[in-house]
Design a protein around this motif. Structure first.
Motif, PDB file in Angstrom:
ATOM      1  N   ALA A   1       0.859  -1.183   0.000  1.00 19.58           N
ATOM      2  CA  ALA A   1       0.000   0.000   0.000  1.00 19.58           C
ATOM      3  C   ALA A   1       0.896   1.233   0.000  1.00 19.58           C
ATOM      4  O   ALA A   1       2.041   1.187   0.466  1.00 19.58           O
ATOM      5  N   SER A   2       0.374   2.332  -0.506  1.00 15.75           N
ATOM      6  CA  SER A   2       1.181   3.551  -0.590  1.00 15.75           C
ATOM      7  C   SER A   2       1.647   4.005   0.786  1.00 15.75           C
ATOM      8  O   SER A   2       2.731   4.554   0.925  1.00 15.75           O
ATOM      9  N   CYS A   3       0.846   3.747   1.819  1.00 12.25           N
ATOM     10  CA  CYS A   3       1.240   4.158   3.169  1.00 12.25           C
ATOM     11  C   CYS A   3       2.338   3.265   3.755  1.00 12.25           C
ATOM     12  O   CYS A   3       2.892   3.581   4.801  1.00 12.25           O
ATOM     13  N   ASP A   4       2.672   2.167   3.087  1.00 12.85           N
ATOM     14  CA  ASP A   4       3.721   1.260   3.564  1.00 12.85           C
ATOM     15  C   ASP A   4       5.111   1.600   3.042  1.00 12.85           C
ATOM     16  O   ASP A   4       6.090   1.017   3.478  1.00 12.85           O
ATOM     17  N   LEU A   5       5.198   2.537   2.114  1.00  9.67           N
ATOM     18  CA  LEU A   5       6.474   2.796   1.442  1.00  9.67           C
ATOM     19  C   LEU A   5       7.577   3.214   2.409  1.00  9.67           C
ATOM     20  O   LEU A   5       8.716   2.772   2.278  1.00  9.67           O
ATOM     21  N   SER A   6       7.247   4.045   3.385  1.00 12.65           N
ATOM     22  CA  SER A   6       8.297   4.468   4.323  1.00 12.65           C
ATOM     23  C   SER A   6       8.742   3.307   5.207  1.00 12.65           C
ATOM     24  O   SER A   6       9.930   3.193   5.538  1.00 12.65           O
ATOM     25  N   ILE A   7       7.827   2.411   5.545  1.00 14.85           N
ATOM     26  CA  ILE A   7       8.212   1.249   6.361  1.00 14.85           C
ATOM     27  C   ILE A   7       9.130   0.335   5.553  1.00 14.85           C
ATOM     28  O   ILE A   7      10.099  -0.211   6.083  1.00 14.85           O
ATOM     29  N   VAL A   8       8.845   0.180   4.269  1.00 14.76           N
ATOM     30  CA  VAL A   8       9.717  -0.617   3.408  1.00 14.76           C
ATOM     31  C   VAL A   8      11.094   0.049   3.325  1.00 14.76           C
ATOM     32  O   VAL A   8      12.120  -0.623   3.375  1.00 14.76           O
ATOM     33  N   ALA A   9      11.113   1.376   3.244  1.00 18.00           N
ATOM     34  CA  ALA A   9      12.394   2.095   3.205  1.00 18.00           C
ATOM     35  C   ALA A   9      13.177   1.880   4.502  1.00 18.00           C
ATOM     36  O   ALA A   9      14.396   1.681   4.466  1.00 18.00           O
ATOM     37  N   PHE A  10      12.476   1.891   5.649  1.00 14.50           N
ATOM     38  CA  PHE A  10      13.157   1.635   6.927  1.00 14.50           C
ATOM     39  C   PHE A  10      13.738   0.225   6.939  1.00 14.50           C
ATOM     40  O   PHE A  10      14.869   0.014   7.399  1.00 14.50           O
ATOM     41  N   TYR A  11      12.981  -0.735   6.434  1.00 19.32           N
ATOM     42  CA  TYR A  11      13.467  -2.116   6.356  1.00 19.32           C
ATOM     43  C   TYR A  11      14.743  -2.174   5.504  1.00 19.32           C
ATOM     44  O   TYR A  11      15.745  -2.763   5.915  1.00 19.32           O
ATOM     45  N   CYS A  12      14.690  -1.558   4.336  1.00 17.79           N
ATOM     46  CA  CYS A  12      15.844  -1.576   3.425  1.00 17.79           C
ATOM     47  C   CYS A  12      17.062  -0.912   4.057  1.00 17.79           C
ATOM     48  O   CYS A  12      18.200  -1.366   3.883  1.00 17.79           O
ATOM     49  N   ASN A  13      16.831   0.171   4.797  1.00 15.26           N
ATOM     50  CA  ASN A  13      17.932   0.846   5.480  1.00 15.26           C
ATOM     51  C   ASN A  13      18.540  -0.058   6.549  1.00 15.26           C
ATOM     52  O   ASN A  13      19.774  -0.144   6.655  1.00 15.26           O
ATOM     53  N   GLU A  14      17.708  -0.738   7.314  1.00 13.08           N
ATOM     54  CA  GLU A  14      18.225  -1.628   8.357  1.00 13.08           C
ATOM     55  C   GLU A  14      19.028  -2.774   7.744  1.00 13.08           C
ATOM     56  O   GLU A  14      20.065  -3.155   8.275  1.00 13.08           O
ATOM     57  N   VAL A  15      18.559  -3.313   6.627  1.00 13.86           N
ATOM     58  CA  VAL A  15      19.304  -4.377   5.937  1.00 13.86           C
ATOM     59  C   VAL A  15      20.662  -3.850   5.479  1.00 13.86           C
ATOM     60  O   VAL A  15      21.685  -4.505   5.656  1.00 13.86           O
ATOM     61  N   SER A  16      20.666  -2.649   4.911  1.00 17.47           N
ATOM     62  CA  SER A  16      21.940  -2.102   4.428  1.00 17.47           C
ATOM     63  C   SER A  16      22.894  -1.798   5.583  1.00 17.47           C
ATOM     64  O   SER A  16      24.092  -2.041   5.475  1.00 17.47           O
ATOM     65  N   VAL A  17      22.375  -1.295   6.704  1.00 17.01           N
ATOM     66  CA  VAL A  17      23.228  -1.038   7.877  1.00 17.01           C
ATOM     67  C   VAL A  17      23.836  -2.350   8.355  1.00 17.01           C
ATOM     68  O   VAL A  17      25.037  -2.416   8.667  1.00 17.01           O
ATOM     69  N   TYR A  18      23.032  -3.399   8.401  1.00 15.39           N
ATOM     70  CA  TYR A  18      23.542  -4.704   8.834  1.00 15.39           C
ATOM     71  C   TYR A  18      24.644  -5.200   7.898  1.00 15.39           C
ATOM     72  O   TYR A  18      25.721  -5.594   8.347  1.00 15.39           O
ATOM     73  N   ILE A  19      24.395  -5.183   6.602  1.00 10.88           N
ATOM     74  CA  ILE A  19      25.376  -5.701   5.639  1.00 10.88           C
ATOM     75  C   ILE A  19      26.657  -4.866   5.669  1.00 10.88           C
ATOM     76  O   ILE A  19      27.764  -5.414   5.697  1.00 10.88           O
ATOM     77  N   GLU A  20      26.512  -3.543   5.689  1.00 19.10           N
ATOM     78  CA  GLU A  20      27.696  -2.683   5.724  1.00 19.10           C
ATOM     79  C   GLU A  20      28.477  -2.870   7.019  1.00 19.10           C
ATOM     80  O   GLU A  20      29.717  -2.873   7.009  1.00 19.10           O
ATOM     81  N   SER A  21      27.773  -3.050   8.138  1.00 22.81           N
ATOM     82  CA  SER A  21      28.445  -3.294   9.418  1.00 22.81           C
ATOM     83  C   SER A  21      29.199  -4.610   9.392  1.00 22.81           C
ATOM     84  O   SER A  21      30.344  -4.696   9.845  1.00 22.81           O
ATOM     85  N   GLU A  22      28.559  -5.644   8.861  1.00 20.39           N
ATOM     86  CA  GLU A  22      29.213  -6.955   8.769  1.00 20.39           C
ATOM     87  C   GLU A  22      30.451  -6.896   7.877  1.00 20.39           C
ATOM     88  O   GLU A  22      31.467  -7.520   8.176  1.00 20.39           O
ATOM     89  N   GLN A  23      30.377  -6.151   6.794  1.00 15.01           N
ATOM     90  CA  GLN A  23      31.541  -6.015   5.919  1.00 15.01           C
ATOM     91  C   GLN A  23      32.707  -5.380   6.671  1.00 15.01           C
ATOM     92  O   GLN A  23      33.856  -5.823   6.553  1.00 15.01           O
ATOM     93  N   GLN A  24      32.419  -4.350   7.467  1.00 10.76           N
ATOM     94  CA  GLN A  24      33.484  -3.697   8.239  1.00 10.76           C
ATOM     95  C   GLN A  24      33.995  -4.615   9.344  1.00 10.76           C
ATOM     96  O   GLN A  24      35.200  -4.647   9.619  1.00 10.76           O
ATOM     97  N   LEU A  25      33.097  -5.360   9.981  1.00 10.77           N
ATOM     98  CA  LEU A  25      33.516  -6.266  11.053  1.00 10.77           C
ATOM     99  C   LEU A  25      34.415  -7.380  10.530  1.00 10.77           C
ATOM    100  O   LEU A  25      35.309  -7.839  11.238  1.00 10.77           O
ATOM    101  N   ARG A  26      34.189  -7.810   9.310  1.00 10.53           N
ATOM    102  CA  ARG A  26      35.034  -8.861   8.734  1.00 10.53           C
ATOM    103  C   ARG A  26      36.433  -8.342   8.430  1.00 10.53           C
ATOM    104  O   ARG A  26      37.398  -9.088   8.463  1.00 10.53           O
ATOM    105  N   GLN A  27      36.528  -7.050   8.106  1.00 15.17           N
ATOM    106  CA  GLN A  27      37.841  -6.462   7.833  1.00 15.17           C
ATOM    107  C   GLN A  27      38.590  -6.171   9.124  1.00 15.17           C
ATOM    108  O   GLN A  27      39.811  -6.255   9.175  1.00 15.17           O
TER     109      GLN A  27
END
Length: 173
Positions: free
Chosen positions: A65-91
């Motif tokens: 639904a159109s009202c869900d777009l910001s929640i989807v964006a928050f989800y995508c941001n959390e996924v990217s924070v996790y992946i980017e954090s894991e990449q740094q932790l591995r280094q």
């Protein structure tokens, strides 16, 4: 509020558990999105890739639904924070060792980035369950045969990706 969270009528329909006596007469029916909107500009590249992936899934299953777009964006941001954090932790190291004057390890603790990664994963998983992105949450939402006779959902996702690529090509050319 006690007990289970109330489910939207649309989810009850998909699950096959809709009962007239348990529905709200004036339930808000948000407008569903039928065309994939572009990812928010503030998302990282990883977040934008996740956006494209989940938006296609949600649209192909008529769950966005159109009202869900910001929640989807928050989800995508959390996924990217996790992946980017894991990449740094591995280094780098996941632990900090504190030593005394003689060089012996006094104690060790997690680096703060480890906590950030864990919390972003927890947040992403909570949002993912709301949208049916996890295996267990998908089992609670059926498709009621909506895609079986009309169109295979994967075909629909591929069509959405082609449409998005064509729009990008038209916008840049």
């Amino acid at each position: 509020m006690r007990g289970r969270k109330p489910l939207p009528t649309e989810i009850k329909k998909k699950k096959g558990t809709l009962q007239k006596c348990r529905t709200l007469e004036d339930e808000v029916q948000p407008e569903t999105v039928s065309e994939a909107p572009p990812a928010p500009v503030w998302l990282s590249e990883i977040g934008k890739q996740e956006w494209d992936r989940v938006i296609d899934y949600l649209i192909s299953n008529n769950l966005l639904a159109s009202c869900d777009l910001s929640i989807v964006a928050f989800y995508c941001n959390e996924v990217s924070v996790y992946i980017e954090s894991e990449q740094q932790l591995r280094q780098n190291s996941r632990m900090i060792a504190y030593k005394d004057e003689k060089g012996k390890i006094k104690h060790a603790q997690q680096v703060p980035l480890q906590i950030i990664a864990r919390k972003s994963l927890e947040s992403a998983m909570k949002i993912a369950a709301e949208f049916g992105f996890t295996p267990s949450s998908r089992t609670r939402i059926g498709t009621q045969g909506q895609n079986t006779s009309e169109q295979d959902p994967f075909t629909k996702i591929l069509e959405l990706k082609k449409q998005r690529a064509a729009k990008k090509a038209n916008a840049s050319g």
